[in-house]
Design an enzyme around this catalytic site. Structure first.
Site, PDB file in Angstrom:
ATOM      1  N   ARG A 147      55.248  57.114  16.180  1.00  0.00           N
ATOM      2  CA  ARG A 147      54.969  55.768  16.668  1.00  0.00           C
ATOM      3  C   ARG A 147      54.484  54.909  15.508  1.00  0.00           C
ATOM      4  O   ARG A 147      53.979  55.416  14.496  1.00  0.00           O
ATOM      5  CB  ARG A 147      53.903  55.776  17.761  1.00  0.00           C
ATOM      6  CG  ARG A 147      52.580  56.360  17.333  1.00  0.00           C
ATOM      7  CD  ARG A 147      51.429  55.959  18.239  1.00  0.00           C
ATOM      8  NE  ARG A 147      51.069  54.566  18.051  1.00  0.00           N
ATOM      9  CZ  ARG A 147      49.950  54.030  18.544  1.00  0.00           C
ATOM     10  NH1 ARG A 147      49.119  54.779  19.253  1.00  0.00           N
ATOM     11  NH2 ARG A 147      49.665  52.765  18.343  1.00  0.00           N
ATOM     12  N   CYS A 202      61.887  50.175  13.822  1.00  0.00           N
ATOM     13  CA  CYS A 202      63.072  49.388  13.478  1.00  0.00           C
ATOM     14  C   CYS A 202      62.811  47.895  13.617  1.00  0.00           C
ATOM     15  O   CYS A 202      63.266  47.078  12.810  1.00  0.00           O
ATOM     16  CB  CYS A 202      64.255  49.806  14.344  1.00  0.00           C
ATOM     17  SG  CYS A 202      63.974  49.673  16.123  1.00  0.00           S
ATOM     18  N   SER A 225      49.042  60.051  19.353  1.00  0.00           N
ATOM     19  CA  SER A 225      48.042  59.729  18.338  1.00  0.00           C
ATOM     20  C   SER A 225      47.578  61.028  17.723  1.00  0.00           C
ATOM     21  O   SER A 225      47.895  62.107  18.228  1.00  0.00           O
ATOM     22  CB  SER A 225      46.852  58.986  18.967  1.00  0.00           C
ATOM     23  OG  SER A 225      45.924  58.580  17.978  1.00  0.00           O
ATOM     24  N   CYS A 253      66.051  57.022  21.266  1.00  0.00           N
ATOM     25  CA  CYS A 253      64.900  56.201  20.895  1.00  0.00           C
ATOM     26  C   CYS A 253      63.606  56.753  21.484  1.00  0.00           C
ATOM     27  O   CYS A 253      63.518  57.017  22.687  1.00  0.00           O
ATOM     28  CB  CYS A 253      65.117  54.763  21.359  1.00  0.00           C
ATOM     29  SG  CYS A 253      63.726  53.650  21.001  1.00  0.00           S
ATOM     30  N   THR A 266      41.244  54.150  18.861  1.00  0.00           N
ATOM     31  CA  THR A 266      41.086  54.295  20.302  1.00  0.00           C
ATOM     32  C   THR A 266      39.785  53.670  20.773  1.00  0.00           C
ATOM     33  O   THR A 266      39.734  53.000  21.814  1.00  0.00           O
ATOM     34  CB  THR A 266      41.135  55.784  20.703  1.00  0.00           C
ATOM     35  OG1 THR A 266      42.388  56.339  20.286  1.00  0.00           O
ATOM     36  CG2 THR A 266      40.990  55.957  22.207  1.00  0.00           C
ATOM     37  N   CYS A 277      64.128  55.138  10.749  1.00  0.00           N
ATOM     38  CA  CYS A 277      64.043  55.533  12.153  1.00  0.00           C
ATOM     39  C   CYS A 277      63.731  57.021  12.239  1.00  0.00           C
ATOM     40  O   CYS A 277      64.463  57.838  11.683  1.00  0.00           O
ATOM     41  CB  CYS A 277      65.341  55.227  12.891  1.00  0.00           C
ATOM     42  SG  CYS A 277      65.360  55.879  14.594  1.00  0.00           S
ATOM     43  N   CYS A 315      59.091  53.957  19.086  1.00  0.00           N
ATOM     44  CA  CYS A 315      58.064  53.815  18.040  1.00  0.00           C
ATOM     45  C   CYS A 315      57.975  52.393  17.516  1.00  0.00           C
ATOM     46  O   CYS A 315      56.961  52.019  16.936  1.00  0.00           O
ATOM     47  CB  CYS A 315      58.334  54.793  16.900  1.00  0.00           C
ATOM     48  SG  CYS A 315      59.723  54.339  15.829  1.00  0.00           S
TER      49      CYS A 315
END
Length: 619
Positions: free
Chosen positions: A363, A594, A112, A588, A399, A563, A591
């Site tokens: 992400r 896709c 984050s 990968c 958050t 991606c 995140c």
């Protein structure tokens, strides 16, 4: 690329109904698709009972029982676990609380910005500032905003008590904060199991949520059992809280099974890309927070940056990143390249010159807000945190709302446990979590989301795009605080907004200079990503035909651009000389972009073997 040049012969096939596509495809494509080995071999997508390779393999699962099961060790899940144990201690009872986290350790999959509004943390742990190990927070000292053109930075005002006012907030490396919260949870008696991915939903005879099953290990890439095969474990609980984060695979299945999103709009998403830098001490300004909008994206694309100067002893760290709404329309847009281009702006570049890039990651994040919140509580379970989607978009924060949702779910679960007859407390009976939803809608979380509900969809409400959103936020939203007598719609799912490649202009991105901007593969190397190589790809396809016949033929293969980790490539098949999709699952970084942006909704992200994925350190 070579594959893209082969798109023209596929267009006629792509326009055919899906059941006719393979028959109407050129002969080379038919040969390719009929002779290629299956791309999808994951055991959650194939029936192993009819596969002779699995004959005689023991498929029994061990079963464990707990009172409350929490899937996901992020801020929401850990806040729920801590609050539950606090209530237990206050009441002198000892309910078993179990938490599963797919990362090898708490915080390793956490990414984050982040600026933390401490409201929920203050409620959960009022003395956190003075507690051992709480050294991960930098008080915000200066707050700036700007609008970028290609060459200029135009200052924007930060109005007091507006969503972007960060007075009293803290810059944090959220992964470090999550690891610290995990320590507090374990000290209270929460059983934390890191490295265990939850891969299957379990239901009782009445269709109520009963728990989850963890992933099998020892399955080969072709879907066959290896000598080391071990079946996953079933965990049964009276309440299962799903805190998987944005677009969690179990949450996605749960929504479909229980129709949880029947009365809300489709979620809309963004992708956030982030780097951690060690900068020249001369440009380091501890406590400085800066956000920009505008260049390099156009006014019709939701996009903006963050630049946060941390204050850690003996270091000069800066967190930076770029967020792009996944409702963009041009399939040639590349979020990673937009991020790299942003760093080259004349007003941004000086921060990074002479510095060292330490980490990279990305992400997806929920941006739908109030309009897209699904049903939250049901028999046997609840959705918490980003699994439900409580991000306050204009604040650029989620958050605090995620943590509060976990705390409210914990309180509802505790009350339900306490109300159980004594003879039922030793049984796994599904508890009704509907009171959690009532409590959340009466809390400050709902009030906060209601106030800003029209900010995100305003970007599509006028031809002005982002400029119209800025005008609305600075005038109407600031003055009325959500009291306007209307609620705008997001206008549909993100994947449906993507236009065919033929209707869009290709985007030429500058080559990286390897000083401030970098290539994708060297960036992925900084994520620490690792997956067991000999396992079924966890990027599964509903149909192996669709990538070539639709995604490539119509949309120019957008998965190789959206991606942020180089997982998807269209390459030339050596035998047929036709394009085929290659999935580099080992790259990968979890995140979920896709799964969200695939225009055919053909990609289905599932959990790989536990412990695999990125190994972020304080991201």
């Amino acid at each position: 690329c070579t594959a893209t040049k082969m798109v023209a012969p596929l267009l006629r096939a792509a326009r055919a109904p899906s059941r006719q596509r393979l028959a109407s495809a050129p002969s080379g494509v038919r040969r390719l698709l009929s002779t290629q080995p299956r791309i999808t071999t994951h055991y959650t997508k194939l029936d192993r009972s009819t596969d002779e390779r699995w004959a005689g393999v023991d498929m029994e699962r061990a079963v464990d029982e707990t009172d409350v099961l929490i899937v996901g060790g992020g801020p929401a899940g850990l806040a729920a676990a801590i609050r539950l144990k606090q209530l237990c201690n206050a009441a002198g009872v000892d309910y078993r609380v179990t938490l599963l986290e797919k990362a090898s350790q708490l915080g390793a999959h956490t990414l984050s910005g982040a600026v933390l509004e401490p409201r929920a943390l203050d409620e959960l742990l009022p003395d956190w500032r003075s507690m051992d190990g709480a050294t991960w927070a930098t008080p915000v000292k200066e707050d700036k905003m700007g609008l970028l053109t290609e060459t200029l930075r135009i200052p924007l005002p930060v109005l007091p008590k507006s969503p972007v006012d960060n007075h009293g907030n803290y810059i944090v490396r959220l992964g470090n904060m999550v690891a610290w919260l995990g320590e507090q949870a374990e000290e209270l008696g929460v059983e934390v199991f890191a490295g265990y991915g939850a891969v299957e939903l379990l239901y009782d005879e009445a269709g109520n949520v009963r728990g989850v099953a963890t992933n099998d290990v020892g399955v080969a890439k072709d879907g066959s059992p290896k000598p080391t095969f071990e079946r996953g474990m079933e965990l049964h609980a009276k309440v299962t809280m799903f805190g998987e984060g944005c677009r969690g695979s179990l949450t996605k299945g749960l929504m479909a099974k229980l129709n949880l999103d029947a009365e809300c709009e489709p979620q809309t998403y963004g992708i956030g890309l982030k780097e951690l830098w060690r900068v020249d001490p001369a440009v380091h300004k501890p406590g400085n927070v800066e956000h920009t909008a505008g260049w390099p994206v156009d006014r019709h694309t939701w996009g903006g940056s963050f630049l946060y100067h941390l204050d850690e002893p003996g270091d000069t760290l800066v967190s930076c990143g770029y967020v792009i709404g996944l409702d963009y329309t041009n399939p040639y847009l590349n979020p990673f390249n937009e991020f790299q281009r942003w760093k080259t702006h004349p007003a941004i570049r000086p921060t990074f010159e002479g510095g060292e890039r330490l980490s990279y990651g990305a992400r997806a994040l929920n941006e739908g807000g109030l309009q897209s919140v699904p049903k939250l509580g049901f028999a046997g379970g609840a959705l918490i945190g980003c699994a439900a989607g409580f991000l306050n978009v204009p604040k650029i924060k989620g958050t605090h709302t995620a943590m509060k949702s976990g705390m409210l779910a914990a309180e509802a679960a505790f009350e339900a446990l306490q109300a159980l007859p004594e003879e039922e407390k030793a049984q796994v009976v599904p508890l009704d979590m509907a009171p959690y939803e009532v409590a959340l809608k009466e809390s400050w979380v709902w009030k906060e989301l209601h106030e800003v509900r029209n900010v995100r969809p305003m970007a599509h409400a006028t031809p002005l795009g982002m400029y119209g959103m800025f005008a609305y936020t600075g005038a109407v939203q600031y003055l009325l605080r959500g009291r306007e007598p209307f609620t705008l719609s997001h206008g549909g799912a993100d994947h449906a907004r993507l236009k065919p490649a033929a209707e869009c202009a290709p985007i030429a991105y500058p080559k990286p200079d390897n000083k401030v901007s970098f290539d994708l593969l060297s960036s992925v190397a900084l994520t620490g990503t690792n997956h067991e190589g000999d396992q079924p790809p966890h990027l599964t396809l509903k149909s192996d035909d669709v990538p070539v016949l639709q995604n490539l033929a119509v949309y120019g293969g957008p998965e190789q651009r959206f991606c942020p980790a180089g997982v998807y490539e269209y390459v030339e098949d050596e035998a047929t000389k036709m394009p085929k999709l290659q999935i580099n699952a080992q790259n990968c970084i979890h995140c979920k972009t896709c799964d969200i942006k695939c225009p055919s909704q053909n990609i289905d992200w599932v959990v790989p073997e536990g412990g695999g994925g990125p190994a972020y350190t304080g991201m």
